[in-house]
Design a protein around this motif. Structure first.
Motif, mmCIF file in Angstrom:
data_model
loop_
_atom_site.group_PDB
_atom_site.id
_atom_site.type_symbol
_atom_site.label_atom_id
_atom_site.label_comp_id
_atom_site.label_asym_id
_atom_site.label_seq_id
_atom_site.Cartn_x
_atom_site.Cartn_y
_atom_site.Cartn_z
ATOM 1 N N VAL A 1 48.264 71.919 13.807
ATOM 2 C CA VAL A 1 49.652 72.016 14.289
ATOM 3 C C VAL A 1 50.114 70.764 15.015
ATOM 4 N N ASN B 1 47.502 83.903 17.987
ATOM 5 C CA ASN B 1 48.832 83.876 17.368
ATOM 6 C C ASN B 1 49.053 82.623 16.531
ATOM 7 N N GLU B 2 48.464 81.496 16.936
ATOM 8 C CA GLU B 2 48.573 80.273 16.153
ATOM 9 C C GLU B 2 47.947 80.448 14.769
ATOM 10 N N LYS C 1 47.277 83.370 13.230
ATOM 11 C CA LYS C 1 48.020 84.390 12.482
ATOM 12 C C LYS C 1 49.303 83.821 11.881
ATOM 13 N N ARG C 2 49.934 82.909 12.613
ATOM 14 C CA ARG C 2 51.190 82.331 12.127
ATOM 15 C C ARG C 2 50.968 81.490 10.871
ATOM 16 N N LEU C 3 49.884 80.722 10.847
ATOM 17 C CA LEU C 3 49.620 79.849 9.704
ATOM 18 C C LEU C 3 48.804 80.533 8.603
ATOM 19 N N PRO D 1 48.384 84.300 7.883
ATOM 20 C CA PRO D 1 48.599 85.741 8.126
ATOM 21 C C PRO D 1 47.569 86.625 7.437
ATOM 22 N N LYS E 1 44.524 87.908 9.631
ATOM 23 C CA LYS E 1 44.799 88.659 10.858
ATOM 24 C C LYS E 1 43.701 89.666 11.203
#
Length: 333
Positions: free
Chosen positions: A97, A133-134, A136-138, A140, A143
């Motif tokens: 990121v 969360n980082e 999961k965002r990239l 998914p 998860k």
């Protein structure tokens, strides 16, 4: 207290190369897991020196010999082939990121290996909601494989004024100073911290390894390769601990400082708010806010110290080890 082995414990091995060569945060993490789960097999070897070959040749060969039920890769990469489930710890994904802040080699092959390791691992351990969360965002689809298990702070770190005086004299530390602990690189924002230290009129002491040229000011006192005992003494001697990092998956030095009775000022970015809770002065990582934050830390020193001591007690390496053991059991059952 160690978590003793019994007949129901899975056969687990962990990569312990970090105990020999760092990085310091990973080394602390692995050493504390082994302290509380001493029956885990340790896998360390200097050959092959290539990390990909070590994971994808050495580990599978050793696994065939030893019949492990789980292999734990504690830092970002793991075996891509093998015959048992893999647990991998991912402290953050700065390399994806914010690659401009990542202090290690980041060629296309290394980044590909990091991404592939994430997708290969049967369970991914992260130390904070932020890192969870980082990912999961990239990714998914991953998860359900992610487990949040915070790191802890060793009971060794505690206020020690006698040690503070001894180490201050030995290392010729200033009578008052701002402290930062952690390797020196861009995302730690140490050039900003140096400017702020000059504005408030306090010397700056930096403890860590230089990883990027130009990431620190020559005006600071820089200490590297110090013992755990010396580190405790430096923490205890500090006037204030300041951590203006732009991106952290956890921020272990913040808790160590709190445990040693030092008021903490930290940036309000990434995982730091969840680790610090209400026990630190949280500010935007800019010059004006850091100056005000340090002034507030001095003004509310006693209050922050008491809050920090309580906050540090909420993070136990024994809890980390017990939660990790549950993941081992989940995969071996």
């Amino acid at each position: 207290m160690n978590i003793q082995q019994d007949s129901k414990m899975p056969r687990v091995a962990i990569d312990t190369r970090s105990l020999r060569s760092g990085p310091p945060g990973v080394s602390t993490y692995v050493s504390q897991l082994l302290k509380h789960l001493p029956w885990i097999d340790c896998l360390d070897s200097v050959r092959p020196t290539n990390n990909l070959l070590w994971n994808c040749v050495r580990v599978p060969i050793e696994q065939l010999r030893s019949r492990w039920q789980v292999f734990h890769a504690p830092s970002y990469t793991c075996p891509l082939i093998g015959f048992c489930p893999v647990v991998m710890t991912v402290h953050d994904i700065c390399y994806l990121v914010h690659p401009e802040w990542y202090p290690y080699q980041k060629d296309i092959f290394r980044i590909f290996y990091y991404r592939t390791s994430l997708q290969r691992a049967d369970r991914i351990l992260v130390p904070s909601h932020f890192s969870l969360n980082e990912i999961k965002r990239l990714f998914p689809a991953l998860k359900k494989r992610i487990r949040k298990i915070p790191m802890g702070v060793s009971s060794y770190f505690s206020p020690d004024q006698d040690l503070a005086e001894e180490i201050s004299e030995k290392m010729n530390l200033p009578s008052q100073f701002i402290l930062h602990v952690g390797d020196f690189h861009a995302r730690r924002n140490l050039l900003l911290l140096s400017r702020v230290a000059k504005i408030v009129g306090l010397p700056l002491v930096l403890v860590g390894r230089p990883l990027e040229p130009g990431s620190v000011s020559e005006s600071s006192l820089q200490l590297s390769n110090i013992s755990k005992r010396s580190l405790k003494g430096i923490y205890s001697a500090a006037s204030v601990f300041v951590y203006p990092s732009l991106y952290e998956g956890f921020g272990l030095p913040v808790l160590e400082a709190m445990a040693c009775g030092v008021p903490v000022v930290a940036s309000n970015r990434a995982s730091l708010p969840e680790v610090c809770g209400k026990a630190a002065v949280l500010v935007e990582p800019d010059e004006e806010e850091l100056v005000v934050g340090i002034e507030q830390a001095f003004h509310n020193r006693s209050h922050l110290i008491q809050r920090g001591l309580k906050q540090a007690l909420q993070f136990s390496w024994k809890d980390t080890a017990e939660a990790t053991l549950e993941v081992y059991r989940e995969l071996s059952g």
